[in-house]
Write a protein that holds these residues in place. Structure first.
Motif, PDB file in Angstrom:
ATOM      1  N   ILE A  87       0.868  -1.177   0.107  1.00 24.08           N
ATOM      2  CA  ILE A  87       0.145   0.066  -0.138  1.00 24.08           C
ATOM      3  C   ILE A  87       0.761   1.195   0.006  1.00 24.08           C
ATOM      4  O   ILE A  87       1.635   1.679   1.068  1.00 24.08           O
ATOM      5  N   PRO A  88       0.967   1.836  -1.114  1.00 28.28           N
ATOM      6  CA  PRO A  88       2.088   3.119  -1.102  1.00 28.28           C
ATOM      7  C   PRO A  88       1.761   4.340  -0.218  1.00 28.28           C
ATOM      8  O   PRO A  88       2.545   4.654   0.292  1.00 28.28           O
ATOM      9  N   THR A  89       0.242   4.494   0.243  1.00 30.71           N
ATOM     10  CA  THR A  89       0.126   5.443   0.981  1.00 30.71           C
ATOM     11  C   THR A  89       0.240   5.033   2.384  1.00 30.71           C
ATOM     12  O   THR A  89      -0.182   5.904   3.359  1.00 30.71           O
ATOM     13  N   CYS A  90       0.500   3.661   2.916  1.00 35.03           N
ATOM     14  CA  CYS A  90       0.529   3.330   4.250  1.00 35.03           C
ATOM     15  C   CYS A  90       1.823   2.392   4.029  1.00 35.03           C
ATOM     16  O   CYS A  90       1.714   1.328   4.082  1.00 35.03           O
ATOM     17  N   PRO A  91       3.050   3.146   4.210  1.00 35.28           N
ATOM     18  CA  PRO A  91       4.271   2.391   4.066  1.00 35.28           C
ATOM     19  C   PRO A  91       4.407   1.180   5.031  1.00 35.28           C
ATOM     20  O   PRO A  91       3.956   1.297   6.188  1.00 35.28           O
TER      21      PRO A  91
END
Length: 247
Positions: free
Chosen positions: A29-33
């Motif tokens: 998930i790019p927005t939740c590293p």
């Protein structure tokens, strides 16, 4: 339950379930590293299950009584679907003014959870979609300007003030940040950051920093999600202090 609110929640949840089934569980998930699709879906299932317990018991859920993952052999997306169905049944069985504990210490009513649920789903729908090969615009996911404007309101008046109280702000003096929607949806908001946390304040006077953009872009910015088309002016440290508050 308000029919429009339920329709919004149902639409967001349908999109989440579709992505959860479609995307490989190991996709990052790019927005939740550090999170994968399965981990985000698992998080949502846990959050929804806790909401159900808090509404049914008017008390916080005991951590050791809550499952941390789906039953053996059950896909994460099926556990999420079951958690949502159970929460929906609980919501439909209660009046919005019925008492229900929440962690802010204010507005201890079922209606608080209906609003929180909508924005929990909306932001994490954006996150799930970011794991797709071709991410969509928020509008096509069911996140419209009215929902976004309400989400910014909830963020700066409900969610962040309670979080900021336990997170000392690295400011040498009170700093004011103003959000200005440029699409005519919602209203401008000013918040003050100080050593005690964060609070909404009057719009009078000059802010230390200003963030302008559409209601949807302000909503995403408020939740530390990627945005485009924003205009940010003033003191960068004020903006950084706001973004550093845990979401």
């Amino acid at each position: 339950m308000n029919a429009d609110q339920l329709q919004t929640i149902e639409g967001l949840m349908a999109n989440i379930e579709g992505l959860a089934r479609e995307l490989p569980g190991s996709n990052p998930i790019p927005t939740c590293p550090g999170w994968t699709v399965d981990e985000l879906v698992n998080h949502l299932a846990i959050v929804l299950s806790r909401m159900q317990v808090r509404i049914e018991t008017n008390a916080d859920a005991e951590p050791n009584t809550m499952p941390s993952g789906p039953p053996i052999g059950m896909p994460h997306y099926e556990w999420l679907a079951e958690s949502y169905r159970a929460l929906k049944e609980t919501l439909l069985a209660h009046d919005m003014d019925d008492p229900a504990w929440n962690w802010t210490g204010e507005n201890q009513r079922v209606s608080w959870y209906l609003r929180r649920l909508a924005h929990e789903l909306a932001i994490h729908l954006v996150d799930l979609d970011a794991a797709s090969p071709t991410p969509s615009r928020p509008e096509t996911l069911g996140i419209d300007p009215l929902l976004a404007a309400d989400g910014l309101d909830e963020l700066v008046t409900v969610f962040l003030p309670s979080r900021a109280r336990s997170t000392p702000q690295p400011v040498d003096q009170p700093r004011r940040l103003t959000f200005i929607p440029t699409d005519g949806v919602g209203r401008p908001w000013s918040i003050e950051l100080n050593h005690q946390g964060l609070r909404a304040v009057d719009l009078e006077g000059s802010p230390d920093a200003t963030v302008s953009g559409s209601s949807i872009e302000l909503y995403l910015f408020g939740w530390n999600r990627p945005t485009t088309g924003l205009s940010i002016t003033g003191d960068p440290a004020t903006v950084q202090s706001f973004s550093a508050i845990p979401r």
